[in-house]
Design a protein around this motif. Structure first.
Motif, PDB file in Angstrom:
ATOM      1  N   LEU A 193       0.852  -1.114   0.021  1.00 20.74           N
ATOM      2  CA  LEU A 193       0.229   0.149   0.015  1.00 20.74           C
ATOM      3  C   LEU A 193       1.086   1.045  -0.067  1.00 20.74           C
ATOM      4  CD1 LEU A 193      -2.757  -0.905   2.571  1.00 20.74           C
ATOM      5  CD2 LEU A 193      -2.791  -0.850  -0.016  1.00 20.74           C
ATOM      6  N   ALA A 194       1.909   1.127   0.610  1.00 24.85           N
ATOM      7  CA  ALA A 194       2.755   2.326   0.849  1.00 24.85           C
ATOM      8  C   ALA A 194       3.450   2.971  -0.368  1.00 24.85           C
ATOM      9  CB  ALA A 194       3.735   2.195   1.866  1.00 24.85           C
ATOM     10  N   ARG A 195       4.118   2.108  -1.221  1.00 24.94           N
ATOM     11  CA  ARG A 195       4.737   2.300  -2.268  1.00 24.94           C
ATOM     12  C   ARG A 195       4.558   1.336  -3.850  1.00 24.94           C
ATOM     13  NH1 ARG A 195      10.755   3.734  -0.390  1.00 24.94           N
ATOM     14  NH2 ARG A 195      10.119   5.979  -0.090  1.00 24.94           N
ATOM     15  N   GLY A 196       3.787   0.689  -3.570  1.00 22.63           N
ATOM     16  CA  GLY A 196       3.382  -0.300  -4.766  1.00 22.63           C
ATOM     17  C   GLY A 196       4.413  -1.284  -5.253  1.00 22.63           C
ATOM     18  N   ARG A 197       5.301  -1.488  -4.156  1.00 20.92           N
ATOM     19  CA  ARG A 197       6.260  -2.394  -4.432  1.00 20.92           C
ATOM     20  C   ARG A 197       5.948  -4.021  -4.445  1.00 20.92           C
ATOM     21  NH1 ARG A 197       9.694  -0.244   0.831  1.00 20.92           N
ATOM     22  NH2 ARG A 197       7.543  -0.955   1.358  1.00 20.92           N
ATOM     23  N   PRO A 198       6.330  -4.640  -5.519  1.00 24.97           N
ATOM     24  CA  PRO A 198       5.878  -6.053  -5.293  1.00 24.97           C
ATOM     25  C   PRO A 198       6.308  -6.944  -4.031  1.00 24.97           C
ATOM     26  CG  PRO A 198       7.232  -5.527  -7.398  1.00 24.97           C
ATOM     27  CD  PRO A 198       7.355  -4.599  -6.126  1.00 24.97           C
ATOM     28  N   CYS A 199       5.239  -7.432  -3.421  1.00 27.26           N
ATOM     29  CA  CYS A 199       5.172  -8.150  -2.057  1.00 27.26           C
ATOM     30  C   CYS A 199       4.565  -9.686  -2.399  1.00 27.26           C
ATOM     31  CB  CYS A 199       4.726  -7.369  -1.317  1.00 27.26           C
ATOM     32  SG  CYS A 199       5.481  -6.037  -0.618  1.00 27.26           S
ATOM     33  N   VAL A 200       5.029 -10.571  -1.609  1.00 28.56           N
ATOM     34  CA  VAL A 200       4.463 -11.675  -1.098  1.00 28.56           C
ATOM     35  C   VAL A 200       3.658 -11.741   0.182  1.00 28.56           C
ATOM     36  CG1 VAL A 200       4.894 -14.295  -0.702  1.00 28.56           C
ATOM     37  CG2 VAL A 200       6.343 -13.013  -2.372  1.00 28.56           C
ATOM     38  N   VAL A 201       2.451 -11.751   0.073  1.00 29.45           N
ATOM     39  CA  VAL A 201       1.782 -11.541   1.316  1.00 29.45           C
ATOM     40  C   VAL A 201       1.672 -13.109   2.094  1.00 29.45           C
ATOM     41  CG1 VAL A 201      -0.730 -11.361   2.264  1.00 29.45           C
ATOM     42  CG2 VAL A 201       0.238  -9.891   0.393  1.00 29.45           C
ATOM     43  N   MET A 202       1.945 -13.161   3.117  1.00 32.15           N
ATOM     44  CA  MET A 202       2.048 -14.440   4.099  1.00 32.15           C
ATOM     45  C   MET A 202       1.247 -14.319   5.166  1.00 32.15           C
ATOM     46  SD  MET A 202       6.083 -14.995   3.399  1.00 32.15           S
ATOM     47  CE  MET A 202       6.288 -16.801   3.400  1.00 32.15           C
ATOM     48  N   ARG A 203       0.635 -15.762   5.663  1.00 35.41           N
ATOM     49  CA  ARG A 203      -0.219 -15.770   6.849  1.00 35.41           C
ATOM     50  C   ARG A 203       0.375 -17.188   7.329  1.00 35.41           C
ATOM     51  NH1 ARG A 203      -4.618 -18.788   8.457  1.00 35.41           N
ATOM     52  NH2 ARG A 203      -6.044 -17.565  10.068  1.00 35.41           N
TER      53      ARG A 203
END
Length: 179
Positions: A160-170
């Motif tokens: 959300l902050a910078r639009g960087r590609p991320c992997v969401v983990m749970r």
């Protein structure tokens, strides 16, 4: 390891971080130049200044359910974590671990694992059933760390902050045992 919390209330009314604490936090952030090069959070990862760290933490604590956790070992600040009781996206009901950073000189001593377990235990005790986090796709060391702790990929999307590609983990948080 002893953990203390900074909450949004701690910096209310323009209160500043105490100088010695800010010095310790700046040293911890500065010891993670490789991460800051990946994240782009600081304009000069090799020259992180106290006012930048103070501003970054104030931004984190601007979230209503944020906490900054400071982990100490033998009196020395060895790690910091930022948690959110609720993500800013209303579609995300679970708590988030926004940052976990270990001092560069203290890596591989188990501080990151212990601080992650501490965060998980706190949310578990509060009746939360899962914990989420996002890892920059370009950070394979962090992906390996979180995977080893039992986190699983649930999505890939920009942060959300910078639009960087991320992997969401749970990671599911099983209820505390009664034993």
């Amino acid at each position: 390891m002893i953990v203390e919390a900074l909450t949004p209330k701690a910096l209310e009314d323009g209160a500043a971080l105490p100088g010695p604490l800010l010095t310790e936090l700046t040293a911890l952030y500065a010891s993670n130049e490789e991460f800051h090069q990946l994240s782009g959070d600081f304009p000069d990862p090799s020259g992180i200044r106290p006012e930048q760290v103070a501003a970054a933490l104030a931004d984190e604590l601007a979230q209503p359910t944020a906490e900054v956790l400071l982990a100490r070992s033998e009196g020395r600040l060895v790690a910091v974590a930022v948690t959110l009781g609720r993500h800013p996206d209303p579609a995300e009901p679970e708590p988030w671990l926004g940052l976990l950073m270990v001092h560069g000189e203290e890596r591989r001593a188990g501080h990151g694992r212990r601080l992650a377990a501490y965060v998980e235990d706190r949310f578990r005790a509060a009746g939360r059933t899962g914990l989420r986090l996002a890892v920059l796709e370009n950070n394979p060391k962090a992906l390996a760390f979180w995977t080893a702790l039992g986190y699983e990929e649930t999505a890939r999307r920009p942060d959300l902050a910078r639009g960087r590609p991320c992997v969401v983990m749970r990671k599911p948080l099983d209820p505390p045992s009664d034993g």
